[in-house]
Design an enzyme around this catalytic site. Sequence first.
Site, mmCIF file in Angstrom:
data_model
loop_
_atom_site.group_PDB
_atom_site.id
_atom_site.type_symbol
_atom_site.label_atom_id
_atom_site.label_comp_id
_atom_site.label_asym_id
_atom_site.label_seq_id
_atom_site.Cartn_x
_atom_site.Cartn_y
_atom_site.Cartn_z
ATOM 1 N N ASP A 1 3.720 -25.248 24.063
ATOM 2 C CA ASP A 1 4.115 -26.628 24.393
ATOM 3 C C ASP A 1 2.865 -27.464 24.677
ATOM 4 O O ASP A 1 2.754 -28.609 24.240
ATOM 5 C CB ASP A 1 5.024 -26.668 25.640
ATOM 6 C CG ASP A 1 6.507 -26.649 25.280
ATOM 7 O OD1 ASP A 1 6.855 -25.987 24.281
ATOM 8 O OD2 ASP A 1 7.306 -27.291 25.997
ATOM 9 N N TYR B 1 10.373 -12.174 29.895
ATOM 10 C CA TYR B 1 11.690 -12.676 29.511
ATOM 11 C C TYR B 1 12.766 -11.588 29.499
ATOM 12 O O TYR B 1 13.944 -11.892 29.545
ATOM 13 C CB TYR B 1 11.643 -13.290 28.100
ATOM 14 C CG TYR B 1 11.219 -14.731 28.034
ATOM 15 C CD1 TYR B 1 10.092 -15.183 28.706
ATOM 16 C CD2 TYR B 1 11.943 -15.645 27.287
ATOM 17 C CE1 TYR B 1 9.690 -16.502 28.617
ATOM 18 C CE2 TYR B 1 11.556 -16.965 27.190
ATOM 19 C CZ TYR B 1 10.429 -17.389 27.860
ATOM 20 O OH TYR B 1 10.050 -18.697 27.760
ATOM 21 N N ASP C 1 -5.211 -18.972 32.504
ATOM 22 C CA ASP C 1 -5.493 -20.280 33.127
ATOM 23 C C ASP C 1 -6.657 -20.968 32.422
ATOM 24 O O ASP C 1 -6.626 -22.169 32.139
ATOM 25 C CB ASP C 1 -5.724 -20.149 34.646
ATOM 26 C CG ASP C 1 -6.662 -19.012 35.031
ATOM 27 O OD1 ASP C 1 -7.078 -18.232 34.141
ATOM 28 O OD2 ASP C 1 -6.982 -18.897 36.231
ATOM 29 N N ASP D 1 4.885 -19.148 25.416
ATOM 30 C CA ASP D 1 5.840 -20.254 25.523
ATOM 31 C C ASP D 1 5.145 -21.471 26.123
ATOM 32 O O ASP D 1 5.217 -22.585 25.592
ATOM 33 C CB ASP D 1 7.014 -19.820 26.410
ATOM 34 C CG ASP D 1 8.029 -20.937 26.588
ATOM 35 O OD1 ASP D 1 8.372 -21.576 25.578
ATOM 36 O OD2 ASP D 1 8.454 -21.177 27.737
ATOM 37 N N LYS E 1 -3.879 -12.114 31.871
ATOM 38 C CA LYS E 1 -4.255 -12.388 33.263
ATOM 39 C C LYS E 1 -4.735 -11.062 33.860
ATOM 40 O O LYS E 1 -4.178 -10.548 34.839
ATOM 41 C CB LYS E 1 -3.037 -12.965 34.016
ATOM 42 C CG LYS E 1 -3.330 -13.480 35.407
ATOM 43 C CD LYS E 1 -4.135 -14.760 35.460
ATOM 44 C CE LYS E 1 -4.475 -15.124 36.892
ATOM 45 N NZ LYS E 1 -5.406 -16.287 36.989
HETATM 46 C C1 IPM Z 1 11.134 -21.811 22.990
HETATM 47 C C2 IPM Z 1 12.118 -22.236 24.042
HETATM 48 C C3 IPM Z 1 12.903 -21.026 24.519
HETATM 49 C C4 IPM Z 1 11.912 -20.004 25.058
HETATM 50 C C5 IPM Z 1 13.984 -21.338 25.578
HETATM 51 C C6 IPM Z 1 14.955 -22.379 25.100
HETATM 52 C C7 IPM Z 1 14.698 -20.097 26.025
HETATM 53 O O1 IPM Z 1 11.460 -22.870 25.106
HETATM 54 O O2 IPM Z 1 11.571 -21.304 21.940
HETATM 55 O O3 IPM Z 1 9.935 -21.965 23.180
HETATM 56 O O4 IPM Z 1 11.486 -20.103 26.217
HETATM 57 O O5 IPM Z 1 11.549 -19.108 24.301
HETATM 58 MN MN MN Z 2 9.321 -23.163 24.769
#
Ligand code: IPM
Ligand code: MN
Length: 371
Positions: free
Chosen positions: A252, A142, A224, A248, A192
């Site tokens: 999710d 990032y 993976d 990240d 990785k």
């Molecule tokens: C999170 C979000 C952020 C990230 C985005 C909005 C930049 O997806 O906090 O997980 O990728 O960190």
């Molecule tokens: Mn995120």
Amino acid sequence: MGKRKIAVLPGDGIGKEVARGAVEILKAVGEQFHHEFQFSYGLIGGEAIDVEGSPLPQDTVSLCQNVDAVLLGAVGGPKWDENPPQLRPEKGLLQIRKSLNLFANIRPVSSHSSLSDSSPLKKEIIENVDFVIVRELTGGLYFGKPSGRSVENGEEFVVDTLYYKREEMRRILTTAFELAMSRNKKVTSVDKANVLESSKMWREVAVELSKEYKEVTLEHMLVDNAAMQLIRNPRQFDVIVTENMFGDILSDEASMIVGSLGMLPSASLSTSGPNLYEPIHGSAPDIAGKEIANPIAMILSASMMLKHSFNMVEEAEAIEKAVDSVLAAGYRTADVQQFGKRTVSTTEMVELVKAALAEDNAITNIMSAYA
Ligand code: IPM
Ligand code: MN
């Protein structure tokens, strides 16, 4: 105990709705437990671009540097999607993480039994899942330079860089080992290493550190494979620690174990200065303003704030318990909607959690009267 100063950065989209809800809950907790919380508001993300011409105005940074903790909603929206990189709402979020040195993002994942039908996964897979993702938050893919587009010999190219100092790896891995010591003493370091040089160093540092934490079992897992294992058998995990972008993506994915992205809170910690608390979800522009967003991830982030920043353990647990009892009573926002359950709006969910908090207090009072 003195007054606690909290900066609230609602941001964009549903960020505003859920931040409002979390503040309501904190006010209720303040009254109930006799704490004084002082809220001050700052701009971040798209709204800050519109008003101040920057996704993270200096005023917002100063505000955050002068409080005890920061609550953040979410940033982003289609309105700013075509903006140049420096004028994207997400830049504001990345910059506040960097300015406050919030290198450790803690994302707990634990299944709520009453939500088991909301997960797309089988009940027997998600039952009793309880792990924490420790995501490195101020380095890696990032933040590495160079990052951008250019032309070389008439050919367009683009580059992003995964950069870490050894010390940055050491501090995030240390956070994971320390957390594991207070839990089930297992660290899964996700990388990785079969491809990336950065991952090889990451593994080295993890192994080095594990010598200082002899009671903790360290395992390495390729990212993976980790993505697959999260679905196959999520109960195997205790503490997962990983690079910024891997964390990240995996978090999710992990939200589906609980049932919705709208359920997962997070704490972003530094070693000095205020910590920041935000849901793991984004600004969800498609549902913004419709009063259907799930405020629970944000409310639980506020609860993490009480625990981590203010050491208000009882208060934090009261919020968790209130949320659980509302879910157990069958109330759901649209994201976890279920046949036979009552669908409620964002505001209604906040009111229900507030009512559950108050009720619990009433019960406690009655009990103590008989003690
Ligand atoms: C999170 C979000 C952020 C990230 C985005 C909005 C930049 O997806 O906090 O997980 O990728 O960190
Ligand atoms: Mn995120």
